[in-house]
Design a protein around this motif. Sequence first.
Motif, mmCIF file in Angstrom:
data_model
loop_
_atom_site.group_PDB
_atom_site.id
_atom_site.type_symbol
_atom_site.label_atom_id
_atom_site.label_comp_id
_atom_site.label_asym_id
_atom_site.label_seq_id
_atom_site.Cartn_x
_atom_site.Cartn_y
_atom_site.Cartn_z
ATOM 1 N N ARG A 153 39.938 33.732 49.100
ATOM 2 C CA ARG A 153 39.039 34.572 48.489
ATOM 3 C C ARG A 153 37.740 34.662 48.549
ATOM 4 O O ARG A 153 37.235 35.430 49.087
ATOM 5 N N LEU A 176 38.349 45.119 45.143
ATOM 6 C CA LEU A 176 38.276 44.347 43.509
ATOM 7 C C LEU A 176 36.919 45.632 42.715
ATOM 8 O O LEU A 176 36.138 46.071 43.756
ATOM 9 N N THR A 180 34.134 41.836 39.162
ATOM 10 C CA THR A 180 34.576 41.000 39.720
ATOM 11 C C THR A 180 34.246 40.379 41.059
ATOM 12 O O THR A 180 34.301 39.029 40.883
#
Length: 223
Positions: A153, A176, A180
């Motif tokens: 990620r 997201l 974040t």
Amino acid sequence: MTETTKQPIRVALVDDYDVVLTGLAHMFDRYRDRIVICEIDANAELSDQVDIVLYDSFAQPESDRQELAALVRNPRASRVVVYTWNFQPELVESARTQGTHGYLSKTLPARELVAALEAVHAGERVVSEPPSKRVGSAPGLDWPGRHEGFTERESEILALITQGKSNAEVAALTYLSVNTIKSYIREIYRRIGAASRTQAVLWGVAHGFSPDHHRIDHWLGGP
């Protein structure tokens, strides 16, 4: 009566990054009697006639309708399967409505991935169970930054930044929140010792986070 020899399924791998593709290709090394990799395409058009295109979504928006739609329309590809760990319902439904034939999790071990591709080849539409929140990649996979300690990620976000995406664009592509994404970026800066986005982009370019642009044909003697 002579039994017809079953031919291995011809597969093409598609992604933006060679390191991702070659890692994925090696997952099939033990299954060459069942799966043969015909070509590996990093931003190159499909050239071989294949049974399945396996579209790895690393640092590519799974919601990129143009990319998936073009693969589905390509007469050289009998079936198209998305390979990802992002199971947002909107993404799964978008892939389905575009005509893809499978949506498979990167957490599948190689034997289960092979079995899923065989089911797709047999005419089934296969969608993996969404992975748990503690997502981990299957053994053998690789991605830019993995050897520097980045999670997949984190690497995906740095790759999108290296491609020039804004925080808002990265958030939209990864599903997201912007906050974040900012948290991820702070951690990325800390890891590489960057004090600015420009420094992070330069680091990314120097360490393989820019998309590749070529094809690898006849992987390990494939057709």
